[in-house]
Scaffold this motif. Structure first.
Motif, PDB file in Angstrom:
ATOM      1  N   GLY A 363     -23.124 -31.851  17.256  1.00 36.73           N
ATOM      2  CA  GLY A 363     -21.869 -31.836  16.508  1.00 36.73           C
ATOM      3  C   GLY A 363     -20.786 -30.993  17.126  1.00 36.73           C
ATOM      4  O   GLY A 363     -19.868 -30.546  16.432  1.00 36.73           O
ATOM      5  N   VAL A 364     -20.833 -30.771  18.456  1.00 39.43           N
ATOM      6  CA  VAL A 364     -19.840 -29.941  19.142  1.00 39.43           C
ATOM      7  C   VAL A 364     -19.000 -30.830  20.059  1.00 39.43           C
ATOM      8  O   VAL A 364     -19.555 -31.589  20.865  1.00 39.43           O
ATOM      9  CB  VAL A 364     -20.514 -28.827  19.971  1.00 39.43           C
ATOM     10  N   ASN A 365     -17.681 -30.716  19.965  1.00 40.26           N
ATOM     11  CA  ASN A 365     -16.798 -31.596  20.745  1.00 40.26           C
ATOM     12  C   ASN A 365     -15.809 -30.827  21.616  1.00 40.26           C
ATOM     13  O   ASN A 365     -14.764 -31.357  21.993  1.00 40.26           O
ATOM     14  CB  ASN A 365     -16.027 -32.522  19.787  1.00 40.26           C
ATOM     15  N   VAL A 366     -16.152 -29.576  21.942  1.00 42.09           N
ATOM     16  CA  VAL A 366     -15.311 -28.762  22.830  1.00 42.09           C
ATOM     17  C   VAL A 366     -16.196 -28.194  23.938  1.00 42.09           C
ATOM     18  O   VAL A 366     -17.422 -28.193  23.810  1.00 42.09           O
ATOM     19  CB  VAL A 366     -14.621 -27.623  22.049  1.00 42.09           C
ATOM     20  N   PRO A 367     -15.601 -27.719  25.029  1.00 42.95           N
ATOM     21  CA  PRO A 367     -16.400 -27.171  26.129  1.00 42.95           C
ATOM     22  C   PRO A 367     -17.241 -25.968  25.694  1.00 42.95           C
ATOM     23  O   PRO A 367     -16.801 -25.147  24.886  1.00 42.95           O
ATOM     24  CB  PRO A 367     -15.362 -26.764  27.176  1.00 42.95           C
ATOM     25  N   VAL A 368     -18.444 -25.873  26.274  1.00 41.73           N
ATOM     26  CA  VAL A 368     -19.349 -24.750  26.004  1.00 41.73           C
ATOM     27  C   VAL A 368     -19.804 -24.166  27.340  1.00 41.73           C
ATOM     28  O   VAL A 368     -20.505 -24.822  28.111  1.00 41.73           O
ATOM     29  CB  VAL A 368     -20.580 -25.183  25.180  1.00 41.73           C
ATOM     30  N   LEU A 369     -19.359 -22.938  27.632  1.00 41.10           N
ATOM     31  CA  LEU A 369     -19.842 -22.229  28.817  1.00 41.10           C
ATOM     32  C   LEU A 369     -21.181 -21.595  28.479  1.00 41.10           C
ATOM     33  O   LEU A 369     -21.339 -21.009  27.402  1.00 41.10           O
ATOM     34  CB  LEU A 369     -18.855 -21.130  29.229  1.00 41.10           C
ATOM     35  N   ALA A 370     -22.139 -21.689  29.387  1.00 40.93           N
ATOM     36  CA  ALA A 370     -23.472 -21.166  29.085  1.00 40.93           C
ATOM     37  C   ALA A 370     -24.088 -20.526  30.319  1.00 40.93           C
ATOM     38  O   ALA A 370     -23.853 -20.972  31.443  1.00 40.93           O
ATOM     39  CB  ALA A 370     -24.375 -22.284  28.569  1.00 40.93           C
ATOM     40  N   TRP A 371     -24.863 -19.485  30.111  1.00 34.47           N
ATOM     41  CA  TRP A 371     -25.609 -18.874  31.203  1.00 34.47           C
ATOM     42  C   TRP A 371     -26.919 -18.286  30.685  1.00 34.47           C
ATOM     43  O   TRP A 371     -27.048 -17.933  29.523  1.00 34.47           O
ATOM     44  CB  TRP A 371     -24.793 -17.775  31.885  1.00 34.47           C
ATOM     45  N   GLY A 372     -27.876 -18.212  31.578  1.00 33.05           N
ATOM     46  CA  GLY A 372     -29.155 -17.572  31.295  1.00 33.05           C
ATOM     47  C   GLY A 372     -29.499 -16.680  32.479  1.00 33.05           C
ATOM     48  O   GLY A 372     -29.826 -17.176  33.558  1.00 33.05           O
ATOM     49  N   LEU A 373     -29.399 -15.365  32.292  1.00 37.29           N
ATOM     50  CA  LEU A 373     -29.597 -14.425  33.386  1.00 37.29           C
ATOM     51  C   LEU A 373     -30.914 -13.675  33.228  1.00 37.29           C
ATOM     52  O   LEU A 373     -31.292 -13.299  32.112  1.00 37.29           O
ATOM     53  CB  LEU A 373     -28.450 -13.408  33.431  1.00 37.29           C
ATOM     54  N   GLY A 374     -31.608 -13.473  34.326  1.00 41.82           N
ATOM     55  CA  GLY A 374     -32.827 -12.677  34.313  1.00 41.82           C
ATOM     56  C   GLY A 374     -32.478 -11.201  34.278  1.00 41.82           C
ATOM     57  O   GLY A 374     -32.161 -10.600  35.302  1.00 41.82           O
ATOM     58  N   ILE A 375     -32.502 -10.625  33.092  1.00 42.72           N
ATOM     59  CA  ILE A 375     -32.109  -9.227  32.935  1.00 42.72           C
ATOM     60  C   ILE A 375     -33.006  -8.312  33.773  1.00 42.72           C
ATOM     61  O   ILE A 375     -32.565  -7.293  34.299  1.00 42.72           O
ATOM     62  CB  ILE A 375     -32.166  -8.820  31.448  1.00 42.72           C
TER      63      ILE A 375
END
Length: 402
Positions: A363-375
Motif C-alpha cells: 500500500g505504498v506509492n512513494v519512493p522508499v530508501l532502504a539499507w541494511g548495514l552490518g553494525i
C-alpha cells in the motif's frame, strides 16, 4: 560460641522492647482500645503477644488493660550484656529466648584470636562487632602507597557503539521500531519480492524452525501472492508460512511500511539477525544489523548515498565507496564498503530503493530508501579490532582495556 545482636536486637536496645513500651504507655492511661494502641506502639502485635505471655496485660472486649507492672526487663539487660561481649553472664534460657525472637545470632570469632596483638590493614565488620578491634594494631594509613587496581563496571564497548548509532539516527529524525526474532518467512522473504525458488531460501542461508505462522493482513497476503504469480509465475504459500530465525531486519520494514500514515517517515531498527555461515574474522552466524528506511515523495538515489556516507562517519570512516549490486527487493541496489586500516576495504552492508513490487502490495506509492548495514563490521572499525568475534568476547582483559 559468641553472639551478636541482629538489626532488630540493636533497634530494641535503643528504642526499648515493644512489650516494655506497651506497659509504659498503659501506666499513663490504665487501659486503651486496640485501635489506639496500634497507632501508638511500634510492633504492637509483638508487644501484645509477649505482654500477655508474661501476664502483664489482659484483653477485655476491645481494650487492653494493665494488670501487672513489671519491675525489671531481663531481656533488655541480657541484650546489653551481649552487646558488651559479656554473653557468658547471660543464662542459657535467656539466650534461647533471644535466639527464638531473632534478636541475637550465633557467630564464631575463634579465628580472630590469631589476630590479637598483630598489625592489620583492614578493619572488618567482624572485628568491630566482636570487639576484637581493641586487641589488634591498626596499620598507619599512607597516602603515598598506590591503591589496588580497580575495574568498575561499564557499558560493553559494542553496546556503547550501538547506543551511539541509535542516538545519531534519532538526531536525524528517525524513529526506532522493533520486530520478532522468530519471523514468518512471508515477511522475511515473500513480502520483499524474493521468489520462492531463490537460492537464499535454501537451508544454508536461513535457519528454519519447526512450525508455521499466520499473516493476519489478508489483503497484503493476497497482494503479495498476485505479484509473485504475475512476475515469477509461481509462489509457494506453504514456504511463506514457515517459521524462521530472521535473516534480515528488512523484515521489520516490511511489517512497518503498511502502517505508515504520515509522510515523510524515517524509521530504523538495530537488532539481531541469523544466517548460517562459516565463522571467521569478518563472519558470524548471528550479528546486529542496522535497517533504515526513508519514505517520502521525490526521493532519489543521491539521497540514499548521502545518508550512507553520514552513517559511515559515526564509525570514523571518511573513506567510503559504493559498488552496484543486486537485491530482490531494491532497484537500483548498491553495496557500501568502508576502509579499515588492516583489513582494507570491508563490505558494510547493502542498500537501494524498494521496488514497486515491494511497495505496492504493502500500500505504498512513494519512493522508499532502504539499507541494511552490518553494525558489527562498522563497530570493528570504530573499536580498532580485526576479528568480529571480539564483539561477543568474554576476554576480561580486552574488555577492561578497550
Amino acid at each position: 560460641m559468641q553472639y551478636v545482636l541482629t538489626e532488630e536486637g540493636e533497634k530494641y536496645l535503643v528504642k526499648g522492647f515493644p512489650e516494655k513500651n506497651l506497659v509504659i504507655y498503659l501506666e499513663k492511661v490504665g487501659k486503651a482500645p486496640i485501635s489506639e494502641l496500634e497507632k501508638e506502639i511500634e510492633n504492637f502485635d509483638i508487644a501484645l503477644l509477649w505482654a500477655k505471655k508474661k501476664g502483664w496485660v489482659e484483653l477485655k472486649f476491645n481494650e487492653i488493660v494493665l494488670v501487672k507492672k513489671p519491675t525489671e526487663f531481663p531481656e533488655e539487660e541480657a541484650l546489653r550484656k551481649i552487646k558488651e561481649n559479656r554473653a557468658s553472664e547471660v543464662d542459657e534460657g535467656m539466650i534461647k529466648t533471644l535466639l527464638q525472637r531473632k534478636l541475637i545470632e550465633k557467630t564464631s570469632y575463634a579465628h580472630l584470636e590469631e589476630l590479637k596483638g598483630k598489625e592489620i590493614s583492614v578493619l572488618s565488620s567482624e572485628l568491630i562487632k566482636s570487639g576484637y578491634w581493641r586487641e589488634v594494631k591498626l596499620r598507619r594509613y599512607s597516602a603515598e602507597v598506590p591503591p589496588a587496581e580497580m575495574f568498575p563496571g561499564k557499558i560493553h564497548p559494542y553496546v556503547k557503539v550501538i547506543k551511539e548509532v541509535k542516538e545519531f539516527l534519532v538526531g536525524l529524525g528517525f524513529k526506532e521500531v522493533k520486530g520478532p526474532l522468530v519471523e514468518i518467512n512471508f515477511w522475511n522473504c515473500d513480502a520483499l519480492f524474493m521468489p520462492s525458488d531463490h537460492p537464499a531460501r535454501e537451508i544454508h542461508d536461513i535457519f528454519f524452525i519447526d512450525g508455521e505462522g499466520k499473516v493476519k493482513e489478508k489483503e497484503i497476503w493476497q497482494n503479495v501472492k498476485k505479484i509473485h504469480e504475475k512476475r515469477w509465475g509461481y509462489w509457494d504459500e506453504d514456504l511463506a508460512k514457515k517459521l524462521i530465525l530472521r535473516s534480515q531486519c528488512t523484515a521489520v520494514s516490511a511489517r512497518v511500511l503498511p502502517k505508515i500514515k504520515k509522510l515523510p517517515a524515517k524509521i530504523f531498527t538495530i537488532d539481531r539477525v541469523f544466517r548460517p555461515d562459516v565463522i571467521d574474522a569478518k563472519h558470524f552466524i548471528e550479528f546486529e544489523q542496522c535497517e533504515g528506511i526513508v519514505v517520502d515523495e521525490n526521493l532519489n538515489f543521491k539521497h540514499l548515498l548521502g545518508y550512507l556516507k553520514e552513517i559511515a562517519k559515526i564509525f570514523g570512516s571518511e573513506e567510503v565507496k559504493f559498488k552496484p549490486s543486486y537485491f530482490p527487493f531494491t532497484e537500483p541496489s548498491v553495496e557500501m564498503y568502508v576502509k579499515m586500516e588492516k583489513l582494507g576495504w570491508v563490505e558494510a552492508g547493502g542498500a537501494g530503493i524498494f521496488r514497486e513490487e515491494v511497495c505496492k502490495p504493502l500500500g505504498v506509492n512513494v519512493p522508499v530508501l532502504a539499507w541494511g548495514l552490518g553494525i558489527g563490521r562498522l563497530a570493528m572499525l570504530k573499536l580498532g579490532i580485526e576479528d568480529i568475534r571480539y564483539l561477543y568476547s568474554d576476554d576480561l582483559r580486552w574488555l577492561r582495556e578497550i
